[in-house]
Scaffold this motif. Structure first.
Motif, PDB file in Angstrom:
ATOM      1  N   THR A   1      30.608  64.741  28.835  1.00 48.44           N
ATOM      2  CA  THR A   1      30.700  65.946  27.862  1.00 48.44           C
ATOM      3  C   THR A   1      31.874  66.706  28.010  1.00 48.44           C
ATOM      4  OG1 THR A   1      29.741  67.073  29.320  1.00 48.44           O
ATOM      5  CG2 THR A   1      28.002  66.269  27.002  1.00 48.44           C
ATOM      6  N   ARG A   2      32.451  67.015  28.607  1.00 48.11           N
ATOM      7  CA  ARG A   2      33.320  67.534  29.333  1.00 48.11           C
ATOM      8  C   ARG A   2      35.045  67.454  28.404  1.00 48.11           C
ATOM      9  NH1 ARG A   2      34.653  68.877  35.446  1.00 48.11           N
ATOM     10  NH2 ARG A   2      36.435  69.970  34.455  1.00 48.11           N
ATOM     11  N   LYS A   3      34.577  65.688  28.758  1.00 49.56           N
ATOM     12  CA  LYS A   3      35.780  64.754  28.272  1.00 49.56           C
ATOM     13  C   LYS A   3      35.568  64.841  26.436  1.00 49.56           C
ATOM     14  CE  LYS A   3      35.581  60.788  29.941  1.00 49.56           C
ATOM     15  NZ  LYS A   3      35.476  59.501  29.908  1.00 49.56           N
ATOM     16  N   GLU A   4      34.406  64.822  25.927  1.00 44.68           N
ATOM     17  CA  GLU A   4      34.691  64.830  24.940  1.00 44.68           C
ATOM     18  C   GLU A   4      35.162  66.583  23.963  1.00 44.68           C
ATOM     19  OE1 GLU A   4      31.119  64.806  23.062  1.00 44.68           O
ATOM     20  OE2 GLU A   4      31.204  62.568  23.517  1.00 44.68           O
ATOM     21  N   LYS A   5      34.789  67.865  24.910  1.00 45.07           N
ATOM     22  CA  LYS A   5      35.593  68.985  24.604  1.00 45.07           C
ATOM     23  C   LYS A   5      36.886  68.923  25.069  1.00 45.07           C
ATOM     24  CE  LYS A   5      35.239  73.033  27.214  1.00 45.07           C
ATOM     25  NZ  LYS A   5      34.954  74.551  28.133  1.00 45.07           N
ATOM     26  N   TYR A   6      37.182  68.332  26.300  1.00 44.27           N
ATOM     27  CA  TYR A   6      39.210  68.145  26.092  1.00 44.27           C
ATOM     28  C   TYR A   6      39.963  67.538  24.765  1.00 44.27           C
ATOM     29  CZ  TYR A   6      37.742  69.824  30.985  1.00 44.27           C
ATOM     30  OH  TYR A   6      37.094  70.459  32.027  1.00 44.27           O
ATOM     31  N   ILE A   7      39.327  66.594  24.892  1.00 42.73           N
ATOM     32  CA  ILE A   7      40.287  65.734  23.668  1.00 42.73           C
ATOM     33  C   ILE A   7      39.778  66.226  22.471  1.00 42.73           C
ATOM     34  CG2 ILE A   7      39.075  63.514  22.221  1.00 42.73           C
ATOM     35  CD1 ILE A   7      38.173  61.992  24.387  1.00 42.73           C
ATOM     36  N   SER A   8      38.726  66.746  22.089  1.00 45.73           N
ATOM     37  CA  SER A   8      38.549  68.126  20.556  1.00 45.73           C
ATOM     38  C   SER A   8      39.626  69.368  20.365  1.00 45.73           C
ATOM     39  CB  SER A   8      36.999  68.641  20.628  1.00 45.73           C
ATOM     40  OG  SER A   8      37.343  69.682  19.798  1.00 45.73           O
TER      41      SER A   8
END
Length: 231
Positions: free
Chosen positions: A26-33
């Motif tokens: 979830t955090r990874k997707e947030k950072y990538i976005s």
């Protein structure tokens, strides 16, 4: 000038972030976005030549972060370091776009909230509550001036107590309007002040409380709008 070096850095950082296993999905997707969004924004951005030192510092921070991640992909702090760098990216973008004046607008709202809170709260809460919030206010003043995210949080902690103080005085004002002479007589008996002073003490605080309510709401709104300007 175009932010070509930084855009290349963002691409590398995004690719590295995708492969990190120490960050929750979830955090990874947030950072990538966020990184993809920042890439699109910087792609359209012209960096002012007078802020080239800020741009160079931003690029260097990005390169250092990429090097650090490559050297230790299992470091559990990689996620936190990426998040901090994203805050730098957002704050620097505001500098490049000339939007930092909004920090000053927030600062003024915070100062007015603090002044009105200090003036109105002792009547109901004594000097304990203002004393408790003296340190957060002091740290908030220093932090907002230096555009620290912790300073923003410290200054925002004043909003709830400011709203609470305003609601109590506004409630008193409603009572005083319905029982004006009784309220004035009570002030005279409690304080021994003159009739003119008593009337002022009955009417002025509720009016200032309405101002405090508006200023505290303004501070809350401006704090939310300017959160990306702090690091």
């Amino acid at each position: 000038m175009k932010a070509l070096t930084l855009m290349n850095t963002l691409n590398q950082l995004t690719d590295l972030t995708k492969g990190l296993k120490t960050i929750k999905e979830t955090r990874k997707e947030k950072y990538i976005s966020q990184l993809n969004k920042l890439y699109s924004q910087y792609e359209k951005l012209e960096v002012p030549t007078n802020l080239s030192d800020v741009y160079d510092s931003l690029c260097n921070k990005g390169k250092d972060l990429i090097k650090e991640i490559k050297n230790n992909k299992n470091n559990k702090k990689n996620g936190d370091n990426i998040e901090v760098y994203i805050r730098y990216l957002k704050a620097a973008k505001a500098d490049f776009e000339g939007r930092t004046e909004y920090v000053n607008k927030y600062y003024r709202s915070f100062i007015f909230t603090a002044i009105l809170f200090l003036g109105l709260s002792p009547q109901y809460f004594g000097f304990v509550l203002p004393a408790v919030f003296f340190v957060p206010m002091y740290l908030g003043i220093k932090g907002v001036k230096s555009r620290s995210i912790n300073g923003l949080y410290m200054s925002m902690s004043l909003v709830p107590v400011g709203l609470m103080t305003s609601f109590i005085w506004i409630r008193y004002g409603v009572y005083a309007m319905a029982n004006y002479q009784e309220a004035v007589n009570k002030v005279i008996m409690d304080t021994g002040r003159s009739l003119t002073t008593a009337k002022a003490l009955v009417t002025a605080p509720p009016i200032l409380a309405c101002v405090l309510l508006l200023v505290a709401i303004t501070q809350l709104y401006r704090g939310y709008k300017s959160k990306d300007l702090f690091i």
